[in-house]
Design an enzyme around this catalytic site. Sequence first.
Site, mmCIF file in Angstrom:
data_model
loop_
_atom_site.group_PDB
_atom_site.id
_atom_site.type_symbol
_atom_site.label_atom_id
_atom_site.label_comp_id
_atom_site.label_asym_id
_atom_site.label_seq_id
_atom_site.Cartn_x
_atom_site.Cartn_y
_atom_site.Cartn_z
ATOM 1 N N LYS A 1 -3.443 -8.665 -1.443
ATOM 2 C CA LYS A 1 -3.285 -9.469 -0.229
ATOM 3 C C LYS A 1 -4.546 -10.316 0.027
ATOM 4 O O LYS A 1 -5.595 -10.089 -0.602
ATOM 5 C CB LYS A 1 -2.995 -8.539 0.949
ATOM 6 C CG LYS A 1 -1.674 -7.758 0.806
ATOM 7 C CD LYS A 1 -1.508 -6.855 2.026
ATOM 8 C CE LYS A 1 -0.195 -6.103 1.996
ATOM 9 N NZ LYS A 1 -0.041 -5.266 3.207
ATOM 10 N N TYR B 1 8.964 -10.168 3.766
ATOM 11 C CA TYR B 1 8.898 -9.157 4.825
ATOM 12 C C TYR B 1 10.121 -9.162 5.732
ATOM 13 O O TYR B 1 10.020 -8.772 6.890
ATOM 14 C CB TYR B 1 7.599 -9.338 5.621
ATOM 15 C CG TYR B 1 6.370 -8.859 4.866
ATOM 16 C CD1 TYR B 1 6.266 -7.528 4.447
ATOM 17 C CD2 TYR B 1 5.316 -9.718 4.585
ATOM 18 C CE1 TYR B 1 5.136 -7.080 3.764
ATOM 19 C CE2 TYR B 1 4.183 -9.269 3.892
ATOM 20 C CZ TYR B 1 4.102 -7.938 3.493
ATOM 21 O OH TYR B 1 2.983 -7.494 2.816
ATOM 22 N N ASN C 1 -4.831 -4.036 4.503
ATOM 23 C CA ASN C 1 -4.846 -2.837 3.645
ATOM 24 C C ASN C 1 -4.786 -3.202 2.156
ATOM 25 O O ASN C 1 -4.271 -2.467 1.338
ATOM 26 C CB ASN C 1 -3.768 -1.832 4.074
ATOM 27 C CG ASN C 1 -2.377 -2.425 4.031
ATOM 28 O OD1 ASN C 1 -2.187 -3.559 3.582
ATOM 29 N ND2 ASN C 1 -1.393 -1.680 4.478
ATOM 30 N N HIS D 1 -0.105 -4.780 -1.614
ATOM 31 C CA HIS D 1 1.315 -4.522 -1.346
ATOM 32 C C HIS D 1 1.939 -3.917 -2.591
ATOM 33 O O HIS D 1 1.608 -4.301 -3.716
ATOM 34 C CB HIS D 1 2.058 -5.825 -1.010
ATOM 35 C CG HIS D 1 3.552 -5.648 -1.048
ATOM 36 N ND1 HIS D 1 4.253 -5.168 0.035
ATOM 37 C CD2 HIS D 1 4.464 -5.812 -2.042
ATOM 38 C CE1 HIS D 1 5.544 -5.059 -0.303
ATOM 39 N NE2 HIS D 1 5.694 -5.449 -1.558
ATOM 40 N N GLU E 1 11.917 -8.307 -4.438
ATOM 41 C CA GLU E 1 10.606 -8.944 -4.254
ATOM 42 C C GLU E 1 10.174 -9.716 -5.505
ATOM 43 O O GLU E 1 9.623 -10.817 -5.386
ATOM 44 C CB GLU E 1 9.566 -7.870 -3.867
ATOM 45 C CG GLU E 1 9.834 -7.323 -2.467
ATOM 46 C CD GLU E 1 9.068 -6.040 -2.139
ATOM 47 O OE1 GLU E 1 8.231 -5.593 -2.952
ATOM 48 O OE2 GLU E 1 9.327 -5.484 -1.050
HETATM 49 P P1 IDP Z 1 3.638 -0.700 3.230
HETATM 50 O O1 IDP Z 1 2.842 -1.946 2.897
HETATM 51 O O2 IDP Z 1 2.814 0.532 3.078
HETATM 52 O O3 IDP Z 1 4.957 -0.647 2.506
HETATM 53 P P2 IDP Z 1 5.126 -1.472 5.605
HETATM 54 O O4 IDP Z 1 5.566 -0.521 6.676
HETATM 55 O O5 IDP Z 1 6.179 -1.989 4.673
HETATM 56 O O6 IDP Z 1 3.954 -0.767 4.795
HETATM 57 O O7 IDP Z 1 4.411 -2.689 6.330
HETATM 58 C C1 IDP Z 1 4.109 -3.860 5.621
HETATM 59 C C2 IDP Z 1 2.704 -4.297 5.971
HETATM 60 O O8 IDP Z 1 2.668 -4.689 7.339
HETATM 61 C C3 IDP Z 1 1.648 -3.209 5.853
HETATM 62 O O9 IDP Z 1 1.142 -3.051 4.548
HETATM 63 C C4 IDP Z 1 0.586 -3.704 6.800
HETATM 64 O O10 IDP Z 1 -0.202 -4.742 6.187
HETATM 65 C C5 IDP Z 1 1.410 -4.343 7.903
HETATM 66 N N1 IDP Z 1 1.678 -3.412 9.007
HETATM 67 C C6 IDP Z 1 2.589 -2.417 9.040
HETATM 68 N N2 IDP Z 1 2.587 -1.780 10.211
HETATM 69 C C7 IDP Z 1 1.648 -2.387 10.947
HETATM 70 C C8 IDP Z 1 1.169 -2.183 12.286
HETATM 71 O O11 IDP Z 1 1.612 -1.303 13.027
HETATM 72 N N3 IDP Z 1 0.170 -3.020 12.693
HETATM 73 C C9 IDP Z 1 -0.347 -4.000 11.898
HETATM 74 N N4 IDP Z 1 0.096 -4.231 10.656
HETATM 75 C C10 IDP Z 1 1.072 -3.426 10.183
HETATM 76 MG MG MG Z 2 6.609 -1.896 2.671
#
Ligand code: IDP
Ligand code: MG
Length: 153
Positions: A11, A51, A114, A117, A128
């Site tokens: 990312k 997304y 984080n 992805h 994807e």
């Molecule tokens: P993942 O990346 O671990 O699969 P997902 O639930 O699919 O997690 O969420 C996609 C991305 O959205 C996350 O990697 C993170 O960057 C962001 N994200 C998810 N939940 C939150 C939140 O509560 N606050 C801010 N960003 C979030």
């Molecule tokens: Mg996800």
Amino acid sequence: MDRERTFIAIKPDGVKRGLIGKVITRFEEKGYKIIAMKMLTPTKEIAAKHYEEHYGKPFYDGLVKYITSGPIVAMVVEGVNVVKGARHIMGVTQPDEADVGSIRADFGQIMKQNIVHGSDSVESAQREISIYFTPEEMNTGWKTVAEMLIDEE
Ligand code: IDP
Ligand code: MG
């Protein structure tokens, strides 16, 4: 041996922090095979497709803004059980809960930034991959050493 494909992306925060090499190394050292890779800055349209499952959630707008804020490195990675295995290498979504040794634990602090992805299922991976790559962009027809050794089993 059955092999899967998954979609991995470094990312914008990972790219800006100079972590491209380190992140790719984690997957390469596991023995996974990178069969496609490109750097691009996602458009709003691409981000919305990527997304779509999160549309309407409180963090959705911020997530789209973030993923379109700079370049990402998109990859298709192949390996035995790679969807699950790659998620394990990445660590859980929240960096301060991720296992030490995982990418998100070792390099990240906040949930939004984080680093990486990874698809959460084989079906998500197919969806994807098709957003970011054409079938012609898959580099098949060669083997990694890990692949050769596993095939000898
Ligand atoms: P993942 O990346 O671990 O699969 P997902 O639930 O699919 O997690 O969420 C996609 C991305 O959205 C996350 O990697 C993170 O960057 C962001 N994200 C998810 N939940 C939150 C939140 O509560 N606050 C801010 N960003 C979030
Ligand atoms: Mg996800």
